[in-house]
Design a protein around this motif. Structure first.
Motif, PDB file in Angstrom:
ATOM      1  N   CYS A  84       0.839  -1.197   0.000  1.00 31.70           N
ATOM      2  CA  CYS A  84       0.000   0.000   0.000  1.00 31.70           C
ATOM      3  C   CYS A  84       0.879   1.254   0.000  1.00 31.70           C
TER       4      CYS A  84
ATOM      5  N   GLY B  78      -0.626   4.387   0.072  1.00 26.89           N
ATOM      6  CA  GLY B  78      -1.451   5.502   0.524  1.00 26.89           C
ATOM      7  C   GLY B  78      -0.734   6.329   1.584  1.00 26.89           C
ATOM      8  N   THR B  79      -1.333   7.458   1.932  1.00 28.49           N
ATOM      9  CA  THR B  79      -0.668   8.405   2.835  1.00 28.49           C
ATOM     10  C   THR B  79      -0.308   7.785   4.188  1.00 28.49           C
ATOM     11  N   ALA B  80      -1.267   7.080   4.792  1.00 34.01           N
ATOM     12  CA  ALA B  80      -1.012   6.501   6.123  1.00 34.01           C
ATOM     13  C   ALA B  80       0.133   5.492   6.059  1.00 34.01           C
ATOM     14  N   CYS B  81       0.106   4.651   5.039  1.00 30.63           N
ATOM     15  CA  CYS B  81       1.153   3.630   4.906  1.00 30.63           C
ATOM     16  C   CYS B  81       2.494   4.276   4.534  1.00 30.63           C
TER      17      CYS B  81
ATOM     18  N   ALA C 145      -3.398   2.220  -3.902  1.00 30.53           N
ATOM     19  CA  ALA C 145      -3.562   3.538  -3.285  1.00 30.53           C
ATOM     20  C   ALA C 145      -4.012   3.436  -1.831  1.00 30.53           C
ATOM     21  N   CYS C 146      -4.786   2.426  -1.461  1.00 30.50           N
ATOM     22  CA  CYS C 146      -5.229   2.260  -0.067  1.00 30.50           C
ATOM     23  C   CYS C 146      -6.016   0.967   0.053  1.00 30.50           C
ATOM     24  N   PHE C 147      -5.767   0.240   1.133  1.00 32.54           N
ATOM     25  CA  PHE C 147      -6.534  -0.983   1.399  1.00 32.54           C
ATOM     26  C   PHE C 147      -7.709  -0.716   2.328  1.00 32.54           C
ATOM     27  N   GLY C 148      -7.837   0.520   2.795  1.00 31.16           N
ATOM     28  CA  GLY C 148      -8.905   0.833   3.746  1.00 31.16           C
ATOM     29  C   GLY C 148      -8.602   0.329   5.149  1.00 31.16           C
ATOM     30  N   GLN C 149      -7.337   0.085   5.435  1.00 31.96           N
ATOM     31  CA  GLN C 149      -6.934  -0.408   6.773  1.00 31.96           C
ATOM     32  C   GLN C 149      -5.891   0.548   7.350  1.00 31.96           C
ATOM     33  N   CYS C 150      -6.116   1.842   7.128  1.00 33.22           N
ATOM     34  CA  CYS C 150      -5.081   2.838   7.418  1.00 33.22           C
ATOM     35  C   CYS C 150      -4.595   2.827   8.868  1.00 33.22           C
TER      36      CYS C 150
ATOM     37  N   VAL D  90       0.417  -1.555   5.462  1.00 33.59           N
ATOM     38  CA  VAL D  90      -0.282  -2.789   5.116  1.00 33.59           C
ATOM     39  C   VAL D  90       0.306  -3.374   3.830  1.00 33.59           C
TER      40      VAL D  90
HETATM   41  S1  FES Z   1      -3.114   4.142   3.265  1.00 31.97           S
HETATM   42 FE1  FES Z   1      -2.538   2.070   3.421  1.00 31.97          FE
HETATM   43  S2  FES Z   1      -4.332   1.099   4.089  1.00 31.97           S
HETATM   44 FE2  FES Z   1      -4.937   3.128   3.784  1.00 31.97          FE
END
Ligand code: FES
Length: 173
Positions: A86, A88-91, A133-138, A143
């Motif tokens: 992932c 995404g921003t959080a990851c 972009a995101c798994f929805g498990q931020c 992840v």
């Molecule tokens: S940014 Fe990685 S799970 Fe949402």
């Protein structure tokens, strides 16, 4: 049965699939799905797409646009194991870039994602590495999904262990 190289088409097998679907509406998707399953590296080589188009009397552009529109069609060989990182921003904040770079280094595909590629398969077809972009498990970042199993709070040593095990022929978990 003779192995079919990536440049060839197993015309007889593709013909059988086309015949099976000939009278069903919307058959193109079903045909392409079954033909992809037939390919030992789970993808649709260009020559195969051309053969499908010729056989159905469709323009190549139509078949190609279907192959590129649906995410479950692959235009490049897929590895035996799939690793999805992932981005995404959080990851990213929790180190997913380092995880990706670790994979590039350990699998010998350094710089594979530099040109904006969304996935890459190792030359031995053992691993396909993708980004999403995101798994929805931020909240559980970073992840990584390995062969459909979600791994949360991933770190480099855990990832290295998983890759090592799979490289040795370990089973999908
Ligand atoms: S940014 Fe990685 S799970 Fe949402």
């Amino acid at each position: 049965m003779k192995a079919v190289s990536e440049r060839e088409v197993d015309a007889a097998a593709v013909d059988r699939i086309i015949d099976k679907h000939r009278d069903s509406p919307g058959n193109l998707l079903g045909i392409m799905e079954e033909v992809q399953e037939l390919n030992r590296h789970n993808f649709l080589p260009r020559r195969t797409l051309e053969y499908i188009a010729e056989s159905l009397g469709l323009p190549f552009s139509k078949v190609y646009s279907v192959a590129t529109f649906y995410a479950f069609f692959n235009l490049k060989p897929q590895g035996e194991h799939s690793i999805i990182v992932c981005r995404g921003t959080a990851c990213h904040t929790k180190g997913s870039k380092a995880l990706l770079e670790h994979l590039e280094g350990s699998l010998g595909i350094k710089g594979a994602f530099d040109e904006g590629e969304s996935y890459f398969t190792t030359p031995d077809n053992k691993f396909t590495v993708r980004t999403v972009a995101c798994f929805g498990q931020c909240a559980l970042a970073p992840v990584v999904v390995v062969d459909d199993k979600i791994h949360v709070h991933m770190n480099e040593s855990k990832l290295a262990r998983i890759v090592k095990e799979l490289s040795r022929g370990g089973k999908k978990k």
